[in-house]
Design an enzyme around this catalytic site. Structure first.
Site, PDB file in Angstrom:
ATOM      1  N   GLY A   1     103.366  20.873  73.694  1.00 24.95           N
ATOM      2  CA  GLY A   1     104.338  21.350  72.710  1.00 24.95           C
ATOM      3  C   GLY A   1     104.398  22.864  72.735  1.00 24.95           C
ATOM      4  O   GLY A   1     103.415  23.528  73.071  1.00 24.95           O
TER       5      GLY A   1
ATOM      6  N   GLN B   1     106.354  31.130  69.390  1.00 21.91           N
ATOM      7  CA  GLN B   1     105.290  31.392  70.365  1.00 21.91           C
ATOM      8  C   GLN B   1     105.789  32.190  71.565  1.00 21.91           C
ATOM      9  O   GLN B   1     104.992  32.748  72.311  1.00 21.91           O
ATOM     10  CB  GLN B   1     104.668  30.074  70.853  1.00 21.91           C
ATOM     11  CG  GLN B   1     103.895  29.338  69.768  1.00 21.91           C
ATOM     12  CD  GLN B   1     103.272  28.076  70.319  1.00 21.91           C
ATOM     13  OE1 GLN B   1     103.914  27.028  70.357  1.00 21.91           O
ATOM     14  NE2 GLN B   1     102.031  28.166  70.757  1.00 21.91           N
TER      15      GLN B   1
ATOM     16  N   CYS C   1      96.097  25.008  71.107  1.00 19.81           N
ATOM     17  CA  CYS C   1      97.382  25.689  70.955  1.00 19.81           C
ATOM     18  C   CYS C   1      97.523  26.693  72.081  1.00 19.81           C
ATOM     19  O   CYS C   1      96.560  27.400  72.400  1.00 19.81           O
ATOM     20  CB  CYS C   1      97.420  26.397  69.601  1.00 19.81           C
ATOM     21  SG  CYS C   1      98.971  27.245  69.279  1.00 19.81           S
ATOM     22  N   LEU C   2      98.719  26.753  72.682  1.00 20.68           N
ATOM     23  CA  LEU C   2      98.920  27.692  73.792  1.00 20.68           C
ATOM     24  C   LEU C   2      98.786  29.144  73.333  1.00 20.68           C
ATOM     25  O   LEU C   2      98.556  30.025  74.154  1.00 20.68           O
ATOM     26  CB  LEU C   2     100.288  27.450  74.450  1.00 20.68           C
ATOM     27  CG  LEU C   2     100.434  26.095  75.160  1.00 20.68           C
ATOM     28  CD1 LEU C   2     101.834  25.936  75.721  1.00 20.68           C
ATOM     29  CD2 LEU C   2      99.393  25.928  76.253  1.00 20.68           C
TER      30      LEU C   2
ATOM     31  N   HIS D   1     102.192  19.835  64.181  1.00 22.34           N
ATOM     32  CA  HIS D   1     101.616  21.118  64.638  1.00 22.34           C
ATOM     33  C   HIS D   1     102.748  22.109  64.972  1.00 22.34           C
ATOM     34  O   HIS D   1     102.693  23.276  64.588  1.00 22.34           O
ATOM     35  CB  HIS D   1     100.731  20.830  65.863  1.00 22.34           C
ATOM     36  CG  HIS D   1     100.191  22.032  66.578  1.00 22.34           C
ATOM     37  ND1 HIS D   1      98.834  22.244  66.757  1.00 22.34           N
ATOM     38  CD2 HIS D   1     100.804  23.079  67.197  1.00 22.34           C
ATOM     39  CE1 HIS D   1      98.659  23.376  67.434  1.00 22.34           C
ATOM     40  NE2 HIS D   1      99.840  23.888  67.717  1.00 22.34           N
ATOM     41  N   GLU D   2     103.779  21.615  65.670  1.00 25.35           N
ATOM     42  CA  GLU D   2     104.872  22.515  66.083  1.00 25.35           C
ATOM     43  C   GLU D   2     105.723  22.947  64.890  1.00 25.35           C
ATOM     44  O   GLU D   2     106.158  24.099  64.811  1.00 25.35           O
ATOM     45  CB  GLU D   2     105.744  21.847  67.154  1.00 25.35           C
ATOM     46  CG  GLU D   2     105.006  21.475  68.446  1.00 25.35           C
ATOM     47  CD  GLU D   2     104.196  22.612  69.048  1.00 25.35           C
ATOM     48  OE1 GLU D   2     104.606  23.782  68.934  1.00 25.35           O
ATOM     49  OE2 GLU D   2     103.133  22.332  69.630  1.00 25.35           O
TER      50      GLU D   2
ATOM     51  N   HIS E   1     104.208  25.758  63.172  1.00 26.41           N
ATOM     52  CA  HIS E   1     104.488  27.052  63.815  1.00 26.41           C
ATOM     53  C   HIS E   1     105.748  27.684  63.234  1.00 26.41           C
ATOM     54  O   HIS E   1     105.819  28.901  63.071  1.00 26.41           O
ATOM     55  CB  HIS E   1     104.710  26.868  65.322  1.00 26.41           C
ATOM     56  CG  HIS E   1     103.456  26.931  66.140  1.00 26.41           C
ATOM     57  ND1 HIS E   1     102.648  28.037  66.196  1.00 26.41           N
ATOM     58  CD2 HIS E   1     102.884  26.021  66.972  1.00 26.41           C
ATOM     59  CE1 HIS E   1     101.626  27.803  67.020  1.00 26.41           C
ATOM     60  NE2 HIS E   1     101.746  26.583  67.502  1.00 26.41           N
TER      61      HIS E   1
END
Ligand code: NI
Length: 173
Positions: free
Chosen positions: A46, A51, A95-96, A137-138, A141
């Site tokens: 994701g 991000q 997480c990226l 989670h996304e 963000h």
């Protein structure tokens, strides 16, 4: 298509509430394509627009894990959680924007999400398992929230310190 640089925590842009997407135009389609390419390249399951420094409410995801299964890229614009289950599920999340750090986070096991696709069509779907965790989670963000915000302060500070150090090393090259 191109791979976009991913912001690393701590970054003020990762703490902001993003604005709804207005027009779904050529530029937004290009952004979504680039976000998918960036996510697959990372690799991740994701990626949310903030991000990559774009403060708009959209994210991409593909939670297909089986090696030989066909990819299932999804682009969710102006996503909203319309329902969550009472039963909870715990996943070890990453997480990226917080590379190589993982921690268990408890979230509702199922979530219904409503969103627009790249053609402006509305969808509503009930996600479960990894898809439910990833979509929540996304969407977090888009509201300036990271998975480490669910952890105890000490653990969160420890991870943040590691990221500050990592960013310093990256800046040095
Ligand atoms: Ni993330």
């Amino acid at each position: 298509m191109s791979i976009l640089p991913i912001l690393i925590h701590p970054d003020p842009r990762l703490k902001k509430v993003c604005a709804p997407v207005g027009e779904i135009d050529k530029d937004l389609r290009a952004l979504a394509d680039n976000m998918l390419e960036t996510m697959y390249d990372a690799p991740g399951i994701g990626l949310a627009a903030p991000q990559v420094g774009v403060m708009k409410r959209l994210f991409v995801m593909d939670c297909v894990k089986e090696e030989n299964a066909a990819p299932q890229p999804m682009v969710l614009i102006n996503p909203e959680v319309t329902w969550v289950s009472d039963d909870m599920n715990t996943y070890e999340e990453g997480c990226l924007s917080i590379p190589d750090q993982y921690a268990e986070v408890e979230r509702p096991a199922q979530a219904r999400v409503r969103w627009l696709d790249l053609d402006g069509r509305q969808h509503e779907e009930q996600f479960d398992k990894l898809w439910a965790t990833c979509s929540q989670h996304e969407i977090d963000h888009l509201n300036g929230k990271l998975f480490i915000d669910y952890l105890k302060p000490l653990k969160r500070q420890m991870i943040t310190r590691k990221m500050v150090k990592l960013k310093r090393e990256m800046a040095r090259g």
